[in-house]
Scaffold this motif. Structure first.
Motif, PDB file in Angstrom:
ATOM      1  N   UNK A  57       0.836  -1.167   0.060  1.00  0.00           N
ATOM      2  CA  UNK A  57       0.056   0.080  -0.050  1.00  0.00           C
ATOM      3  C   UNK A  57       0.783   1.126   0.030  1.00  0.00           C
ATOM      4  N   UNK A  58       0.445   2.267  -0.914  1.00  0.00           N
ATOM      5  CA  UNK A  58       1.264   3.646  -0.844  1.00  0.00           C
ATOM      6  C   UNK A  58       0.437   4.472  -0.045  1.00  0.00           C
ATOM      7  N   UNK A  59       0.875   5.320   0.751  1.00  0.00           N
ATOM      8  CA  UNK A  59       0.398   6.470   1.448  1.00  0.00           C
ATOM      9  C   UNK A  59       1.179   7.528   0.869  1.00  0.00           C
ATOM     10  N   UNK A  60       0.223   8.418   0.254  1.00  0.00           N
ATOM     11  CA  UNK A  60       0.764   9.953  -0.233  1.00  0.00           C
ATOM     12  C   UNK A  60       0.362  10.838   0.573  1.00  0.00           C
ATOM     13  N   UNK A  61       1.146  11.636   1.217  1.00  0.00           N
ATOM     14  CA  UNK A  61       0.954  12.849   2.003  1.00  0.00           C
ATOM     15  C   UNK A  61       1.180  14.053   1.246  1.00  0.00           C
ATOM     16  N   UNK A  62       0.187  14.969   1.276  1.00  0.00           N
ATOM     17  CA  UNK A  62       0.123  15.940   0.319  1.00  0.00           C
ATOM     18  C   UNK A  62       0.257  17.411   1.404  1.00  0.00           C
ATOM     19  N   UNK A  63       1.137  18.236   1.542  1.00  0.00           N
ATOM     20  CA  UNK A  63       1.341  19.309   2.436  1.00  0.00           C
ATOM     21  C   UNK A  63       1.355  20.568   1.716  1.00  0.00           C
ATOM     22  N   UNK A  64       0.183  21.536   2.024  1.00  0.00           N
ATOM     23  CA  UNK A  64       0.655  23.037   1.345  1.00  0.00           C
ATOM     24  C   UNK A  64       1.760  23.689   1.939  1.00  0.00           C
ATOM     25  N   UNK A  65       2.526  24.240   1.039  1.00  0.00           N
ATOM     26  CA  UNK A  65       3.494  25.197   1.318  1.00  0.00           C
ATOM     27  C   UNK A  65       3.409  26.630   0.886  1.00  0.00           C
ATOM     28  N   UNK A  66       4.040  27.647   1.598  1.00  0.00           N
ATOM     29  CA  UNK A  66       4.022  28.904   0.934  1.00  0.00           C
ATOM     30  C   UNK A  66       3.055  29.461   0.535  1.00  0.00           C
ATOM     31  N   UNK A  67       2.007  29.649   1.349  1.00  0.00           N
ATOM     32  CA  UNK A  67       0.549  30.245   1.188  1.00  0.00           C
ATOM     33  C   UNK A  67       0.196  29.627  -0.121  1.00  0.00           C
ATOM     34  N   UNK A  68       0.075  28.295  -0.267  1.00  0.00           N
ATOM     35  CA  UNK A  68      -0.809  27.382  -1.167  1.00  0.00           C
ATOM     36  C   UNK A  68      -0.028  27.459  -2.523  1.00  0.00           C
ATOM     37  N   UNK A  69       1.052  28.161  -2.718  1.00  0.00           N
ATOM     38  CA  UNK A  69       1.751  28.179  -3.994  1.00  0.00           C
ATOM     39  C   UNK A  69       2.531  27.073  -4.488  1.00  0.00           C
ATOM     40  N   UNK A  70       2.646  26.137  -3.312  1.00  0.00           N
ATOM     41  CA  UNK A  70       3.430  24.876  -3.797  1.00  0.00           C
ATOM     42  C   UNK A  70       3.016  23.806  -2.751  1.00  0.00           C
ATOM     43  N   UNK A  71       3.382  22.628  -3.060  1.00  0.00           N
ATOM     44  CA  UNK A  71       2.911  21.288  -2.155  1.00  0.00           C
ATOM     45  C   UNK A  71       4.140  20.506  -2.053  1.00  0.00           C
ATOM     46  N   UNK A  72       4.176  19.934  -0.752  1.00  0.00           N
ATOM     47  CA  UNK A  72       5.169  18.978  -0.679  1.00  0.00           C
ATOM     48  C   UNK A  72       4.486  17.748  -0.561  1.00  0.00           C
ATOM     49  N   UNK A  73       5.120  16.304  -1.588  1.00  0.00           N
ATOM     50  CA  UNK A  73       4.521  15.526  -1.667  1.00  0.00           C
ATOM     51  C   UNK A  73       5.303  14.284  -1.021  1.00  0.00           C
ATOM     52  N   UNK A 127       8.885  15.060  -2.525  1.00  0.00           N
ATOM     53  CA  UNK A 127       9.728  16.080  -3.476  1.00  0.00           C
ATOM     54  C   UNK A 127       8.667  17.246  -3.439  1.00  0.00           C
ATOM     55  N   UNK A 128       8.889  18.412  -3.958  1.00  0.00           N
ATOM     56  CA  UNK A 128       8.015  19.451  -3.967  1.00  0.00           C
ATOM     57  C   UNK A 128       7.603  19.859  -5.329  1.00  0.00           C
ATOM     58  N   UNK A 129       6.234  20.126  -5.333  1.00  0.00           N
ATOM     59  CA  UNK A 129       5.772  20.678  -6.685  1.00  0.00           C
ATOM     60  C   UNK A 129       5.319  22.087  -6.522  1.00  0.00           C
ATOM     61  N   UNK A 130       5.473  23.040  -7.225  1.00  0.00           N
ATOM     62  CA  UNK A 130       5.242  24.321  -7.465  1.00  0.00           C
ATOM     63  C   UNK A 130       3.817  24.573  -8.366  1.00  0.00           C
ATOM     64  N   UNK A 131       2.903  25.363  -7.813  1.00  0.00           N
ATOM     65  CA  UNK A 131       2.021  25.595  -8.777  1.00  0.00           C
ATOM     66  C   UNK A 131       2.187  26.239  -9.973  1.00  0.00           C
ATOM     67  N   UNK A 132       1.612  25.573 -11.194  1.00  0.00           N
ATOM     68  CA  UNK A 132       2.168  26.133 -12.534  1.00  0.00           C
ATOM     69  C   UNK A 132       1.360  27.439 -12.883  1.00  0.00           C
ATOM     70  N   UNK A 133       2.252  28.428 -13.302  1.00  0.00           N
ATOM     71  CA  UNK A 133       1.751  29.699 -13.760  1.00  0.00           C
ATOM     72  C   UNK A 133       1.741  30.169 -14.984  1.00  0.00           C
ATOM     73  N   UNK A 134       2.637  29.344 -15.840  1.00  0.00           N
ATOM     74  CA  UNK A 134       2.820  29.528 -17.372  1.00  0.00           C
ATOM     75  C   UNK A 134       2.351  28.129 -17.933  1.00  0.00           C
ATOM     76  N   UNK A 135       2.241  28.246 -19.243  1.00  0.00           N
ATOM     77  CA  UNK A 135       1.845  27.143 -19.997  1.00  0.00           C
ATOM     78  C   UNK A 135       3.068  26.083 -19.891  1.00  0.00           C
ATOM     79  N   UNK A 136       4.339  26.760 -19.962  1.00  0.00           N
ATOM     80  CA  UNK A 136       5.496  25.689 -19.922  1.00  0.00           C
ATOM     81  C   UNK A 136       5.436  25.160 -18.586  1.00  0.00           C
TER      82      UNK A 136
END
Length: 159
Positions: A57-73, A127-136
């Motif tokens: 079983x995999x447990x995936x924890x998602x935490x909001x960081x920096x005023x919801x601009x990024x997430x730690x996975x 790892x950390x994911x940033x909220x995408x702001x541009x199409x790239x």
């Protein structure tokens, strides 16, 4: 960001297994004016019945960081059951071929000295994911989620 990420993960993970549980946690600090929001997803190769309870079983924890601009996975994949040292090493090497910085933890539960009643092996990484702001950035975000989903699908199938 959390809701968007959960929707994206649900879409990407669907072709690699099943999300069997989703939990939203919100903790308010009594000392600081801070709220911690977390989503916990439980993911498996397929929905598990009683006789399949030994499957990973995999447990995936998602935490909001920096005023919801990024997430730690944070990801933990738990394997239950006794393994040989060689079997454990092979499993870890297979996991490291997918995710080079993955770590392995072995947990044993004892009810009496010298008598292990439960053993679990946990592969984990983050790892950390940033909220995408541009199409790239949106394209890169989608590529990361696609690769993550594929890797996680392979991890829960390791033997």
């Amino acid at each position: 960001m959390l809701q968007f990420l959960v929707e994206q993960l649900n879409e990407h993970l669907a072709s690699h297994g099943t999300i069997v549980d989703v939990l939203l946690r919100s903790d308010q600090s009594l000392m600081e004016e801070q709220e911690i929001r977390e989503v916990i997803l439980t993911f498996a190769e397929e929905e598990q019945s009683e006789e399949q309870s030994g499957k990973p079983l995999a447990t995936i924890h998602l935490f909001e960081l920096e005023e919801a601009e990024s997430c730690e996975v944070e990801v933990e994949v738990e394997f239950t059951g006794e393994r040989t040292a060689e079997g454990t090493c092979v499993m870890w090497e297979q996991a490291r071929a997918l995710i080079p910085k993955i770590s392995l933890t072995e947990k044993k539960r004892y009810l009496e000295p010298g008598q292990s009643v439960q053993t679990a092996y946990i592969l984990d990484y983050h790892f950390i994911l940033d909220s995408p702001k541009t199409e790239a950035e949106a394209s890169q975000f989608a590529r990361v989620l696609k690769q993550f989903s594929s890797d996680l699908g392979k991890l829960v199938r390791l033997s």
